[in-house]
Motif scaffolding. Structure first.
Motif, short mmCIF file in Angstrom:
data_model
loop_
_atom_site.label_atom_id
_atom_site.label_comp_id
_atom_site.label_asym_id
_atom_site.label_seq_id
_atom_site.Cartn_x
_atom_site.Cartn_y
_atom_site.Cartn_z
N PHE A 284 0.83 -1.20 0.00
CA PHE A 284 0.00 0.00 0.00
C PHE A 284 0.87 1.26 0.00
CE2 PHE A 284 -2.32 3.29 2.51
CZ PHE A 284 -3.19 3.65 1.50
N ALA A 285 2.03 1.18 0.68
CA ALA A 285 2.96 2.32 0.70
C ALA A 285 3.40 2.67 -0.71
CB ALA A 285 4.17 1.99 1.57
N ASP A 286 3.69 1.65 -1.53
CA ASP A 286 4.10 1.90 -2.90
C ASP A 286 2.94 2.44 -3.74
OD1 ASP A 286 6.81 1.21 -2.71
OD2 ASP A 286 6.34 -0.91 -2.83
N TRP A 287 1.73 1.96 -3.45
CA TRP A 287 0.57 2.47 -4.19
C TRP A 287 0.36 3.96 -3.89
CZ3 TRP A 287 -1.89 1.66 -8.36
CH2 TRP A 287 -3.07 2.37 -8.62
N MET A 288 0.60 4.40 -2.66
CA MET A 288 0.49 5.82 -2.35
C MET A 288 1.46 6.63 -3.19
SD MET A 288 -1.94 6.41 -0.16
CE MET A 288 -1.55 8.15 -0.07
N LEU A 289 2.66 6.09 -3.43
CA LEU A 289 3.65 6.80 -4.26
C LEU A 289 3.23 6.79 -5.73
CD1 LEU A 289 6.96 5.49 -2.64
CD2 LEU A 289 5.70 7.59 -2.14
N ILE A 290 2.64 5.68 -6.17
CA ILE A 290 2.13 5.62 -7.55
C ILE A 290 1.04 6.67 -7.75
CG2 ILE A 290 0.78 4.20 -9.16
CD1 ILE A 290 2.25 1.74 -7.98
N TRP A 291 0.10 6.73 -6.79
CA TRP A 291 -0.98 7.71 -6.86
C TRP A 291 -0.42 9.13 -6.85
CZ3 TRP A 291 -1.95 11.16 -2.79
CH2 TRP A 291 -3.07 11.97 -2.95
N LEU A 292 0.59 9.36 -6.01
CA LEU A 292 1.19 10.69 -5.91
C LEU A 292 1.80 11.11 -7.24
CD1 LEU A 292 2.00 13.04 -3.99
CD2 LEU A 292 4.11 11.78 -3.53
N ASP A 293 2.50 10.19 -7.91
CA ASP A 293 3.08 10.50 -9.22
C ASP A 293 1.99 10.82 -10.24
OD1 ASP A 293 5.64 10.22 -8.35
OD2 ASP A 293 5.95 8.21 -9.15
N CYS A 294 0.88 10.09 -10.17
CA CYS A 294 -0.21 10.31 -11.13
C CYS A 294 -0.89 11.67 -10.91
CB CYS A 294 -1.26 9.20 -11.00
SG CYS A 294 -0.67 7.58 -11.57
N ARG A 295 -0.85 12.18 -9.70
CA ARG A 295 -1.49 13.45 -9.39
C ARG A 295 -0.61 14.65 -9.77
NH1 ARG A 295 -5.69 14.97 -9.24
NH2 ARG A 295 -5.68 16.30 -7.41
N ARG A 296 0.66 14.40 -10.03
CA ARG A 296 1.63 15.50 -10.16
C ARG A 296 1.23 16.50 -11.24
NH1 ARG A 296 7.82 14.92 -8.91
NH2 ARG A 296 8.33 17.12 -8.86
N GLU A 297 0.86 16.04 -12.41
CA GLU A 297 0.58 16.96 -13.52
C GLU A 297 -0.66 17.81 -13.26
OE1 GLU A 297 0.44 15.08 -17.29
OE2 GLU A 297 2.52 14.36 -17.21
N ALA A 298 -1.58 17.33 -12.42
CA ALA A 298 -2.82 18.06 -12.18
C ALA A 298 -2.67 19.11 -11.08
CB ALA A 298 -3.93 17.07 -11.80
N LEU A 299 -1.54 19.12 -10.40
CA LEU A 299 -1.35 20.01 -9.26
C LEU A 299 -0.30 21.07 -9.55
CD1 LEU A 299 -1.13 17.27 -6.47
CD2 LEU A 299 -3.16 18.61 -7.07
N SER A 300 -0.44 22.21 -8.90
CA SER A 300 0.63 23.20 -8.97
C SER A 300 1.83 22.62 -8.24
CB SER A 300 0.20 24.51 -8.31
OG SER A 300 0.08 24.34 -6.91
N GLU A 301 3.01 23.18 -8.51
CA GLU A 301 4.22 22.63 -7.92
C GLU A 301 4.20 22.71 -6.40
OE1 GLU A 301 9.06 22.75 -8.68
OE2 GLU A 301 7.78 24.29 -9.54
N SER A 302 3.74 23.82 -5.85
CA SER A 302 3.73 23.97 -4.39
C SER A 302 2.70 23.05 -3.75
CB SER A 302 3.46 25.42 -4.00
OG SER A 302 2.23 25.87 -4.54
N THR A 303 1.54 22.88 -4.41
CA THR A 303 0.52 21.97 -3.88
C THR A 303 1.02 20.54 -3.90
OG1 THR A 303 -1.27 23.42 -4.63
CG2 THR A 303 -1.85 21.14 -4.13
N TYR A 304 1.70 20.18 -4.99
CA TYR A 304 2.28 18.83 -5.07
C TYR A 304 3.28 18.62 -3.93
CZ TYR A 304 5.21 14.95 -6.46
OH TYR A 304 5.92 13.77 -6.44
N GLU A 305 4.07 19.63 -3.62
CA GLU A 305 5.05 19.51 -2.53
C GLU A 305 4.35 19.27 -1.20
OE1 GLU A 305 8.25 19.16 -2.70
OE2 GLU A 305 8.15 19.32 -4.88
#
Length: 392
Positions: free
Chosen positions: A76-97
């Motif tokens: 599940f920890a790795d899935w959270m990172l997968i999801w995080l990567d998928c969200r990157r393009e939809a978020l501003s850089e500071s929000t992604y951080e």
């Protein structure tokens, strides 16, 4: 879920063990990656084999993050990172951080330590995590709900992708939502604070925030080219924030991508601020001469810098501000509450919430009204007294 298989073997390359990892891509093509162990072949077979066994799951997780896929062995920890990567393009850089800070800093490490698979995650596992946040970090309701939103979104995505048949976060018991009421300084307390920070690195950000109600990122991103001493204006057009990478390293990012379009605003250069900034500019020029070759010129255009030219870091402001209040027996507030204090002074002296909205750079009037409506109690009392006198 289709399993992804990564096979490892050792190879002798010029007397040094190499790890050869093999797998098949989405088109069933055989792929290969070579990783050096740095271990001489002689006498190190067992160490090399152990290193290979550790590299296989790490590399497999990386492949999944790159292709946004999971299998029956995905943590599940790795899935959270997968999801995080998928969200990157939809978020501003500071929000992604902000997302990355929570996922990499708390959620992923906790569930990785528990070795819980995505396919086996239960409601009780998630509930236990929220209890852990409360017990170890004394997390408040807002923090737990913040983490809950990330986990919920990641699991919803897993259901959409077909990696889960149901969302285990359903029916989770969350702590009651508590509305935050900011601690606010009175004008006298603001004056005491300004006197206290005089001569410290906090002097510049505190003074500018008290007068203009700037966000921390906005005050650190404020530059000299935003100040017009002739037109008597100051423009909020940049922000600075801290970016953290996966290895724990951090760097300061300055961008003109503000929180909302309304955050970009032109404010009057108040006489007291004009005098302060005029003197500050002279002091900074003197510091450049005094420090000579050791002066940091990277941030010459920025206002919130130390004597040696280094930018005052956003995290430093928050952490040092708290300690400064403790050391000087001042009421405990957050640095962000100076923004609220600025607004309260305006409202309590007759300024409308609409005008305060423009001063603070809120995009929505309801945001200003929700935060500061309780400040107008004094004016409501005055209106009540007016009615009482009229109807007496």
């Amino acid at each position: 879920m289709k399993d992804i298989k990564v096979i490892g073997r050792l190879m002798n390359k010029r007397g040094i063990y190499q790890i050869i990892l093999e797998w098949r891509d989405a088109d069933n093509n055989r792929m290969r990656k070579s990783i050096t162990t740095g271990l001489p072949v002689k006498g190190n077979k067992r160490k090399a084999e152990q290193m290979m066994l550790e590299k296989i799951p790490e590399f497999k997780a990386e492949l999944m993050r790159q292709s946004a896929v999971a299998d029956s062995e995905t943590l599940f920890a790795d899935w959270m990172l997968i999801w995080l990567d998928c969200r990157r393009e939809a978020l501003s850089e500071s929000t992604y951080e902000n997302y990355a800070s929570v996922v990499n800093g708390k959620i992923a490490p906790y569930f990785r330590d528990k070795h819980i698979l995505l396919s086996e995650l239960t409601r009780d596992d998630i509930q236990a995590y929220y209890s852990y946040l409360t017990q170890k970090y004394n997390a408040k309701s807002a923090t737990i709900r913040h983490h809950h939103s990330y986990i919920s979104s990641a699991l919803k995505y897993a259901v959409q992708r077909g990696y889960l048949t149901y969302n285990p976060i359903a029916y989770i018991e969350l702590p009651k939502k508590v509305k935050y009421h900011a601690a606010i300084y009175t004008p006298l307390q603001v004056k005491q604070l300004i006197a206290t920070v005089a001569g410290t690195p906090l002097e510049i950000p505190v003074i500018l925030t008290c007068y203009y109600g700037l966000r921390r990122s906005e005050v650190i991103g404020l530059a000299w080219d935003a100040v017009d001493f002739n037109a008597n204006t100051i423009i909020v057009k940049r922000k600075a924030y801290t970016r953290h990478d996966g290895s724990g390293q951090s760097q300061i990012v300055i961008t003109d991508e503000l929180k909302t379009e309304s955050s970009r605003r032109t404010l009057p250069l108040l006489p007291a601020v004009k005098e302060y900034l005029t003197n500050l500019k002279l002091r900074q020029a003197e510091n450049q001469q005094r420090f000579g070759n050791t002066y940091v010129h990277e941030y010459d255009n920025y206002i919130c810098v130390r004597e040696n030219g280094e930018l005052i870091k956003p995290d430093y402001v928050s952490h040092t501000f708290k300690k400064l209040l403790e050391d000087n027996n001042l009421p405990e507030i957050r640095f962000h509450d100076l923004r609220h204090s600025c607004a309260s002074m305006l409202v309590n002296n007759g300024e409308s919430l609409k005008r305060v909205q423009e001063w603070l750079g809120h995009s929505d009037f309801s945001t200003t009204a929700n935060i500061y409506s309780h400040i107008t109690v004094q004016s409501k009392q005055e209106m009540g007294e007016t009615l009482s006198n009229l109807l007496a």
